[in-house]
Design a protein around this motif. Structure first.
Motif, PDB file in Angstrom:
ATOM      1  N   UNK A  31       1.038  -1.149  -0.126  1.00 19.04           N
ATOM      2  CA  UNK A  31       0.014  -0.092   0.218  1.00 19.04           C
ATOM      3  C   UNK A  31       0.844   1.605   0.031  1.00 19.04           C
ATOM      4  N   UNK A  32       1.802   1.210   0.629  1.00 16.92           N
ATOM      5  CA  UNK A  32       2.810   2.395   0.794  1.00 16.92           C
ATOM      6  C   UNK A  32       3.351   2.510  -0.689  1.00 16.92           C
ATOM      7  N   UNK A  33       3.593   1.711  -1.486  1.00 14.70           N
ATOM      8  CA  UNK A  33       4.077   1.589  -2.643  1.00 14.70           C
ATOM      9  C   UNK A  33       3.303   2.546  -3.651  1.00 14.70           C
ATOM     10  N   UNK A  34       1.947   2.417  -3.489  1.00 12.33           N
ATOM     11  CA  UNK A  34       1.139   3.270  -4.406  1.00 12.33           C
ATOM     12  C   UNK A  34       1.500   4.577  -4.589  1.00 12.33           C
ATOM     13  N   UNK A  35       1.701   4.940  -5.945  1.00  9.83           N
ATOM     14  CA  UNK A  35       2.043   6.181  -6.338  1.00  9.83           C
ATOM     15  C   UNK A  35       0.928   7.315  -5.711  1.00  9.83           C
ATOM     16  N   UNK A  36       1.373   8.460  -5.273  1.00 11.41           N
ATOM     17  CA  UNK A  36       0.312   9.215  -4.796  1.00 11.41           C
ATOM     18  C   UNK A  36      -0.396  10.085  -6.053  1.00 11.41           C
ATOM     19  N   UNK A  37      -1.769  10.094  -5.885  1.00 11.34           N
ATOM     20  CA  UNK A  37      -2.420  10.596  -6.994  1.00 11.34           C
ATOM     21  C   UNK A  37      -2.261  12.415  -6.831  1.00 11.34           C
ATOM     22  N   UNK A  38      -2.489  12.902  -7.835  1.00 12.19           N
ATOM     23  CA  UNK A  38      -2.322  14.565  -7.892  1.00 12.19           C
ATOM     24  C   UNK A  38      -3.889  15.032  -7.278  1.00 12.19           C
ATOM     25  N   UNK A  39      -3.751  16.020  -6.657  1.00 10.87           N
ATOM     26  CA  UNK A  39      -5.127  16.716  -6.071  1.00 10.87           C
ATOM     27  C   UNK A  39      -6.110  16.534  -7.248  1.00 10.87           C
ATOM     28  N   UNK A  40      -5.840  17.123  -8.467  1.00 12.23           N
ATOM     29  CA  UNK A  40      -6.589  17.065  -9.400  1.00 12.23           C
ATOM     30  C   UNK A  40      -7.122  15.898  -9.952  1.00 12.23           C
ATOM     31  N   UNK A  41      -6.663  14.654  -9.635  1.00 13.76           N
ATOM     32  CA  UNK A  41      -7.094  13.554  -9.790  1.00 13.76           C
ATOM     33  C   UNK A  41      -8.127  13.111  -8.771  1.00 13.76           C
ATOM     34  N   UNK A  51     -17.663   1.710  -2.879  1.00 11.43           N
ATOM     35  CA  UNK A  51     -16.406   1.292  -1.540  1.00 11.43           C
ATOM     36  C   UNK A  51     -16.826   1.880  -0.359  1.00 11.43           C
ATOM     37  N   UNK A  52     -16.940   1.241   0.806  1.00 13.96           N
ATOM     38  CA  UNK A  52     -17.046   1.875   1.895  1.00 13.96           C
ATOM     39  C   UNK A  52     -15.984   3.091   2.404  1.00 13.96           C
ATOM     40  N   UNK A  53     -14.571   2.587   1.959  1.00 12.56           N
ATOM     41  CA  UNK A  53     -13.799   3.572   2.091  1.00 12.56           C
ATOM     42  C   UNK A  53     -13.350   4.442   0.831  1.00 12.56           C
ATOM     43  N   UNK A  54     -13.165   5.679   0.877  1.00 16.35           N
ATOM     44  CA  UNK A  54     -12.888   6.402  -0.544  1.00 16.35           C
ATOM     45  C   UNK A  54     -11.641   5.820  -1.186  1.00 16.35           C
ATOM     46  N   UNK A  55     -12.061   5.518  -2.352  1.00 13.48           N
ATOM     47  CA  UNK A  55     -11.039   4.981  -3.388  1.00 13.48           C
ATOM     48  C   UNK A  55     -11.132   5.845  -4.689  1.00 13.48           C
ATOM     49  N   UNK A  56      -9.980   6.373  -5.202  1.00 14.81           N
ATOM     50  CA  UNK A  56      -9.947   7.154  -6.385  1.00 14.81           C
ATOM     51  C   UNK A  56      -9.226   6.433  -7.395  1.00 14.81           C
ATOM     52  N   UNK A  57      -9.695   6.236  -8.713  1.00 14.38           N
ATOM     53  CA  UNK A  57      -9.126   5.438  -9.550  1.00 14.38           C
ATOM     54  C   UNK A  57      -9.105   6.416 -10.732  1.00 14.38           C
ATOM     55  N   UNK A  58      -7.788   6.158 -11.494  1.00 13.91           N
ATOM     56  CA  UNK A  58      -7.579   6.836 -12.813  1.00 13.91           C
ATOM     57  C   UNK A  58      -6.883   5.604 -13.895  1.00 13.91           C
ATOM     58  N   UNK A  59      -7.216   5.808 -15.055  1.00 10.97           N
ATOM     59  CA  UNK A  59      -6.583   4.809 -15.835  1.00 10.97           C
ATOM     60  C   UNK A  59      -6.449   5.541 -17.358  1.00 10.97           C
ATOM     61  N   UNK A  60      -5.162   4.902 -17.881  1.00  9.89           N
ATOM     62  CA  UNK A  60      -4.902   5.432 -19.013  1.00  9.89           C
ATOM     63  C   UNK A  60      -4.673   4.346 -20.172  1.00  9.89           C
ATOM     64  N   UNK A  61      -4.957   4.159 -21.188  1.00 10.28           N
ATOM     65  CA  UNK A  61      -4.687   3.216 -22.390  1.00 10.28           C
ATOM     66  C   UNK A  61      -3.224   3.686 -23.018  1.00 10.28           C
ATOM     67  N   UNK A  62      -2.249   2.843 -22.969  1.00  7.40           N
ATOM     68  CA  UNK A  62      -0.939   3.110 -23.486  1.00  7.40           C
ATOM     69  C   UNK A  62      -0.598   2.011 -24.531  1.00  7.40           C
TER      70      UNK A  62
END
Length: 137
Positions: A31-41, A51-62
């Motif tokens: 969990x500590x290894x997860x890169x921090x998301x930018x505030x605008x994400x 989710x009971x806990x707040x979870x933010x998810x972003x994805x991109x296709x490369x």
């Protein structure tokens, strides 16, 4: 289906420890290894519903392969999400549809620790990944 490199690393790490205490510690480290998301994400549009806990998810296709990033305030969830990301990052949309979440956490030896609410939350994260992959292909 072959596993992404990070997923193989996760499996090796978790299968090498015997006790739940060691697994829990390992989970926190992932969990500590997860890169921090930018505030605008960290916006409502990226919040995973269900989710009971707040979870933010972003994805991109490369180049036809998905790369996801996620964040959560809850330490245990962060670890579980990190392990989910290890399993899915680098997959195509079709491979993403085929991911078996209960099987993955069983292989890691973590299924016993997945409460129904955590299980539902992780399923919601995976469903959101699948939605993103369907809308961008």
């Amino acid at each position: 289906m072959s596993l992404p490199v990070d997923a193989v690393a996760a499996l090796e790490a978790f299968q090498a420890v015997a006790s739940w205490e060691q697994r829990a510690r390992l989970l926190m480290q992932w969990g500590e290894r997860l890169p921090v998301l930018a505030d605008d994400e960290k916006v409502d549009a990226n919040l995973v519903q269900g989710c009971e806990s707040l979870v933010w998810l972003v994805g991109r296709l490369q180049d036809g392969h998905w790369q996801f990033a996620a964040s959560s305030e809850a330490r245990m969830i962060r670890g579980l999400v990190a392990l989910l990301l290890a399993r899915v990052n680098g997959l195509s949309a079709a491979e993403l549809q085929a991911v078996d979440l209960p099987d993955w956490f069983a292989q890691l030896g973590l299924s016993r620790q997945l409460s129904p609410s955590r299980s539902n939350g992780l399923n919601a994260v995976l469903q959101r990944m699948r939605e993103l992959s369907r809308t961008h292909n």
